[in-house]
Enzyme design. Structure first.
Site, short mmCIF file in Angstrom:
data_model
loop_
_atom_site.label_atom_id
_atom_site.label_comp_id
_atom_site.label_asym_id
_atom_site.label_seq_id
_atom_site.Cartn_x
_atom_site.Cartn_y
_atom_site.Cartn_z
N CYS A 1 9.04 46.29 10.44
CA CYS A 1 8.57 46.55 9.07
C CYS A 1 9.39 45.69 8.13
O CYS A 1 10.62 45.86 8.05
CB CYS A 1 8.71 48.02 8.69
SG CYS A 1 8.17 48.31 6.98
N ARG B 1 -1.95 42.18 14.30
CA ARG B 1 -1.74 42.35 12.86
C ARG B 1 -0.33 42.85 12.57
O ARG B 1 0.51 42.13 12.08
CB ARG B 1 -2.80 43.31 12.27
CG ARG B 1 -2.95 43.22 10.75
CD ARG B 1 -1.94 44.03 9.98
NE ARG B 1 -1.97 45.46 10.28
CZ ARG B 1 -1.08 46.32 9.81
NH1 ARG B 1 -0.09 45.91 9.03
NH2 ARG B 1 -1.15 47.60 10.14
#
Length: 300
Positions: free
Chosen positions: A240, A15
């Site tokens: 990120c 994920r």
């Protein structure tokens, strides 16, 4: 030295790792990765995310991944479900555990999920209520616990407040995320001491990025503080998308090498884990981000 005898690794590669990849990834490759990781002995795997494909295109197909994986007894297959719509989709896929995410920084919260911290927490209330009704466990994430790309330093008391709110809402565990990897061992210990005044240590986890090469030092500092759950990503996949220049999560192989050296039990097979990382790196056409994996492969 009073270290935990056992540590649970939360594998977030499928994920958190894959969500930042630029090229499309086949569902079959995601399924193979999850199956490889469970075969390696990981008993908690974050498989996917039930969010709008507009925001995170790589997480499209999470329902198909859940339908295709070989679910082993004793393994938790979790998904990110940040709102009620996502939770309902996860429920339809048979997901037994979901995660929600908040931030410790107002600026990061606004840029990442387009609302204040307080508003983001309020959005989780219906998710937690639905989860209770359906006996689905919920894990909470907090981003930017040791620094923010927009606000700079983050007050540990702010992190403690968000952690307390998540726990009171019903999150059984709260993962403290150093999203941009600026934390140091000293700052990590101070953070845990502050948060532990609101949430028991046994309900906390560490989630470290290796931007400044400090992730393993921060994990060791966390172990000294009694933390026994850590998020990591096979082959160091991930980063990120909202934090410019932030490198990936700490590699699962590197964390395992550290824990093996400390004689802390995880139940994970290093060679099988390295093989899993190499396979997904070959699919992605990128080099392995784990130093331990690269060293072990060089010896093979």
């Amino acid at each position: 030295m009073n270290l935990p005898k056992k540590v649970r690794l939360v594998e977030v590669g499928p994920r958190d790792g894959l969500q930042n990849e630029k090229q499309p990834i086949e569902v079959a490759d995601k399924i193979r990765l999850v199956d490889d990781l469970s075969a390696a002995g990981l008993d908690y795997i974050e498989v996917g995310s039930f969010v709008s494909p507009k925001w995170v295109p790589q997480m499209a197909g999470s329902a198909e991944v859940f339908a295709g994986i070989r679910q082993r007894p004793g393994v938790t297959y979790a998904a990110l479900a940040p709102n009620l719509k996502g939770f309902e989709a996860a429920l339809e896929s048979g997901v037994k555990e979901v995660a929600v995410f908040a931030a410790a920084s107002e600026a990061f919260s606004q840029r990442n999920i387009n609302c204040s911290i307080k508003d983001s927490l309020e959005r989780f209330v219906p998710v937690l209520e639905a989860a209770r009704q359906h006996q689905v466990r919920v894990r909470g994430y907090i981003s930017c616990v040791l620094g923010c790309p927009y606000d700079g330093d983050v007050d540990p008391r702010q992190v403690a407040w968000v952690a307390r709110e998540l726990q009171q809402m019903g999150c059984y565990e709260v993962s403290l995320g150093d999203t941009i990897g600026v934390g140091t061992a000293g700052a990590t210990r101070r953070l845990i001491e502050a948060v532990a005044s609101e949430v028991p240590r046994e309900r906390l986890a560490g989630h470290f990025h290796d931007t400044y090469g400090q992730a393993l030092a921060n994990i060791y500092a966390s172990l000294l503080e009694g933390i026994a759950v850590f998020d990591s990503s096979v082959a160091g996949l991930g980063g990120c998308p909202y934090a410019k220049g932030a490198t990936g999560n700490v590699a699962s192989e590197d964390v395992l090498y550290l824990l093996n050296g400390l004689e802390i039990h995880t139940g994970v097979d290093m060679h099988a884990l390295v093989d899993a990382g190499q396979r997904i790196c070959a699919v992605l056409g990128k080099s392995n981000g784990s130093r331990a994996a690269k060293a072990l492969l060089a010896k093979a």
